[in-house]
Each structure stands twice: as C-alpha cells, then as structure tokens.
Design a protein around this motif. Structure first.
Motif, short mmCIF file in Angstrom:
data_model
loop_
_atom_site.label_atom_id
_atom_site.label_comp_id
_atom_site.label_asym_id
_atom_site.label_seq_id
_atom_site.Cartn_x
_atom_site.Cartn_y
_atom_site.Cartn_z
N ARG A 101 0.84 -1.21 0.00
CA ARG A 101 0.00 0.00 0.00
C ARG A 101 0.87 1.25 0.00
NH1 ARG A 101 -3.77 2.10 4.87
NH2 ARG A 101 -4.94 3.71 3.76
N TYR A 102 1.93 1.25 0.82
CA TYR A 102 2.82 2.42 0.85
C TYR A 102 3.58 2.56 -0.48
CZ TYR A 102 2.17 3.76 5.71
OH TYR A 102 1.63 4.24 6.89
N CYS A 103 3.95 1.44 -1.10
CA CYS A 103 4.63 1.50 -2.40
C CYS A 103 3.67 2.03 -3.47
CB CYS A 103 5.14 0.12 -2.80
SG CYS A 103 6.55 -0.46 -1.83
N ALA A 104 2.44 1.54 -3.45
CA ALA A 104 1.48 1.84 -4.52
C ALA A 104 1.16 3.31 -4.64
CB ALA A 104 0.18 1.04 -4.28
N HIS A 105 1.16 4.03 -3.53
CA HIS A 105 0.72 5.43 -3.54
C HIS A 105 1.88 6.42 -3.42
CE1 HIS A 105 -3.58 4.45 -3.31
NE2 HIS A 105 -3.22 3.46 -2.54
N ALA A 106 3.12 5.94 -3.41
CA ALA A 106 4.27 6.83 -3.25
C ALA A 106 4.52 7.65 -4.51
CB ALA A 106 5.52 6.02 -2.91
N ALA A 107 5.15 8.80 -4.32
CA ALA A 107 5.58 9.62 -5.46
C ALA A 107 6.91 9.11 -6.01
CB ALA A 107 5.71 11.08 -5.05
N VAL A 108 7.75 8.59 -5.11
CA VAL A 108 9.09 8.11 -5.47
C VAL A 108 9.43 6.91 -4.59
CG1 VAL A 108 11.54 8.70 -5.69
CG2 VAL A 108 9.82 10.47 -6.00
N GLY A 109 10.06 5.90 -5.18
CA GLY A 109 10.61 4.79 -4.41
C GLY A 109 12.13 4.87 -4.43
N THR A 110 12.76 4.66 -3.29
CA THR A 110 14.20 4.82 -3.20
C THR A 110 14.90 3.52 -2.83
OG1 THR A 110 14.06 5.51 -0.88
CG2 THR A 110 14.02 7.25 -2.55
N ILE A 111 16.15 3.40 -3.26
CA ILE A 111 17.00 2.25 -2.92
C ILE A 111 18.36 2.78 -2.51
CG2 ILE A 111 18.11 0.15 -3.76
CD1 ILE A 111 15.82 -0.18 -5.73
N PHE A 112 18.70 2.57 -1.24
CA PHE A 112 20.00 2.97 -0.70
C PHE A 112 20.75 1.70 -0.32
CE2 PHE A 112 17.45 6.74 -0.15
CZ PHE A 112 18.33 7.81 -0.28
N LEU A 113 21.88 1.45 -0.96
CA LEU A 113 22.69 0.27 -0.66
C LEU A 113 24.15 0.67 -0.52
CD1 LEU A 113 21.21 -2.30 -3.24
CD2 LEU A 113 20.71 -2.17 -0.80
N LYS A 114 24.81 0.11 0.46
CA LYS A 114 26.24 0.36 0.63
C LYS A 114 27.01 -0.38 -0.46
CE LYS A 114 29.78 0.50 4.24
NZ LYS A 114 30.06 0.26 5.67
N PRO A 115 28.04 0.23 -1.04
CA PRO A 115 28.77 -0.43 -2.14
C PRO A 115 29.69 -1.54 -1.63
CG PRO A 115 29.73 1.71 -1.67
CD PRO A 115 28.50 1.61 -0.82
N VAL A 116 29.08 -2.66 -1.22
CA VAL A 116 29.84 -3.84 -0.79
C VAL A 116 29.57 -4.97 -1.78
CG1 VAL A 116 29.82 -3.19 1.65
CG2 VAL A 116 27.95 -4.59 0.74
N GLU A 117 30.40 -5.99 -1.74
CA GLU A 117 30.34 -7.07 -2.73
C GLU A 117 28.97 -7.71 -2.82
OE1 GLU A 117 32.45 -11.42 -3.64
OE2 GLU A 117 33.20 -10.15 -2.03
N ASN A 118 28.33 -7.94 -1.67
CA ASN A 118 27.03 -8.62 -1.67
C ASN A 118 25.98 -7.85 -2.45
OD1 ASN A 118 25.27 -10.74 -0.83
ND2 ASN A 118 24.41 -9.36 0.71
#
Length: 319
Positions: free
Chosen positions: A225-242
């Motif tokens: 529900r929170y994804c469906a109505h958002a204006a923007v979806g964000t992805i923050f990931l640390k630059p590690v091998e995994n």
C-alpha cells in the motif's frame, strides 16, 4: 490451510542464539520426513540439514544472497569474528551442498559458485521478481492513500548502516533545506547497531528533526500500500560485494505500481534502471546527490509522470 500442514519451529522473537533451538526442531522434522522434498530458504538451517543430508534426505537450498560477503559485513557480529564466521559458513556450504538435490539462486552471478559444488545441471536461476497479480494491484490501489493524498517518498530497506541510514538522513536534510516537504516513509527492520552509540543517537535525533518516519516491520499488504501510492521509491545500498550483484525485489515492486525509482548507481540495480529508463541514479554514499534526484522529481512533475509511465510499461516484463 489449503491442504498444506504447517509445523511450528517456535516463536519468532528472541536472539540469534535462541534460534538454535528452532534449528534442532527443524533437524528432527527433516529426519522424520523420509519421502518429502525439503526446500531450505535459510542459511542457518544448513547446520540442521547436515545429518539429514548424510542420511539421504532430498534437500534443495534456496540461496538468495551472497552469504559469505554478507556475513563479513554483518553488524550483529563483533567485527573480529566476522571473517572467521564467514569462513566457517563457506566451509559448511562446500561440505554439505554436494549431497543436495539442487540449489536455487537469484542471479546468474551466483550460479558459478554453486555449480562448482553441486554441478551446473543441479543449479537453477529464479530471479527475484514480485508475484503481484492485477487483481492484487487493483485492490491495493483501491485501499486508499495512506497519507490522505499527500505525496511522499518510500524506502523499503529499513534503517541500518548497510542500507546507509546516515545517507538517508543527510538526503532528507538536503531536501528540507531546498523546500521539498514530502514525508520520507521508511519500511523495514530498524537495526542501527552498525553505528557507534554516539553516532546512532545523533542519527536518531536528526531523523526525527526532519520527519523521517521509521515504521519498522509491517505486513506485505501494508508495504504494498505504501509503495502503490508513493511519489518516489528509493533504494539505498552500501557499495559492498554482496550488493553489487543483488537484485532486490523492492525495485520491481516499485515498478509494478508505476513508481519512479531513485537508486544508488550500483551493480545490477543500476543496470536494470539504465536498461528501462524508469528511474534516476546517484553515486553511492552521496546523500546530496540522492536528494538532488528526488528534488528533480519534486520540481518536475512531467519528468515524474514520464518515469512512472516507463515503470508501469515495463513492469509486466518482470513477473
């Protein structure tokens, strides 16, 4: 339920050490299931599977991450132990998986590791795409806007050092300084143990000051529900091998609901965004750059609509 029998391994709460009891119960169930195909989706259960594998039980391992580098970055382990535990886990996989019937992996990059252990013919790639049917999507969209129609930013990675909570805080501070009032909704586990206590307290204070809402673990329906109505979806990931070879399901959940994505320029996530044109990229660990991407979408509704249309158009390709 629907012909499926559920067997409890004990309560979900408790420390990681307390989970060992659940592993023992899992081992007993594996031993009793002589004619069953046992599909394991938790690396902790490999210890429980050691004896059943030796006694000929039919086992399949579902590996959805690069576990060795993941353990090396685990903030819940004291740092002097991380490499030792990662090495022990690596030995466990090499010792036990050769007896397994097969291994399921999430990306092609993971295939080579497990093919060396079980043979290429016993490894299958099942990509981490969401299974959200049209009826489910329509139902979630009709459930109503969680913030009463106010645009907001969503992040479904929780709060941790590996998900760069410090960068999230810095980016939201930048947004507030430049007039963006969209709330920032953070969904997922809250684990700030990877930060020094003083740094953790400072991050919590600053996050509260700029209105970051850490909702913690919620149900899948609520998260959709929170994804469906958002204006923007964000992805923050640390630059590690995994994370370089990770393919997080949240990317495709955002696109399923027609949400433009702002993500760090990292690995497979960046590759998919470049291929589809359904999002914007920022250099990893640069909060101001992340905020500038969001700010563009805040100030340019036409761009936001264009990226949302691109996301929705390609979402059916990833089901």
């Amino acid at each position: 339920e629907d012909g499926v029998r559920f067997l409890s391994l004990g309560p979900l709460s408790g420390s990681r050490l307390q989970r060992l009891g659940r592993g023992f119960r899992a081992m007993l169930l594996m031993l009793s299931a002589r004619d069953a195909i046992l599909h394991l989706h938790d690396p902790e259960l490999l210890v429980a599977a050691l004896i059943p594998s030796m006694l000929g039980r039919k086992l399949i391992f579902d590996a959805h991450e690069f576990y060795v580098p993941h353990i090396q970055q685990a903030t819940w382990l004291p740092w002097p132990l991380r490499h030792a535990v990662a090495s022990l886990y690596d030995c466990l996989e090499r010792l036990i998986l050769g007896r397994f019937a097969g291994v399921v992996v999430a990306t092609n990059a993971m295939r080579a590791r497990y093919a060396r252990m079980v043979g290429d013919d016993r490894v299958v790639v099942v990509r981490n795409f969401p299974y959200i049917q049209i009826t489910e999507r329509s139902r979630v969209l009709s459930d109503g806007h969680p913030l009463g129609g106010q645009p907001y930013i969503v992040h479904t990675g929780g709060a941790s050092s590996l998900r760069m909570f410090h960068v999230i805080v810095k980016s939201v501070e930048y947004l507030r300084e430049h007039g963006c009032t969209w709330p920032f909704i953070n969904l997922g586990e809250i684990d700030l143990s990877g930060y020094h206590p003083r740094v953790r307290q400072d991050l919590e204070r600053r996050a509260a000051a700029v209105g970051i809402r850490n909702l913690g673990m919620i149900s899948q329906e609520q998260a959709w529900r929170y994804c469906a109505h958002a204006a923007v979806g964000t992805i923050f990931l640390k630059p590690v091998e995994n994370y370089m070879q990770a393919l997080p399901i949240k990317l495709f959940e955002y696109w399923t609901f027609g949400i433009p994505v702002v993500a760090c320029d990292l690995g497979l996530v960046a590759q998919y965004i470049r291929q589809t044109g359904a999002g914007l990229l920022f250099p990893p660990e640069q909060g101001s750059a992340a905020a500038q991407c969001v700010l563009r979408l805040f100030r340019e509704p036409e761009l936001r609509a264009s990226l949302a249309q691109a996301a929705l158009a390609i979402s059916s390709s990833y089901e």
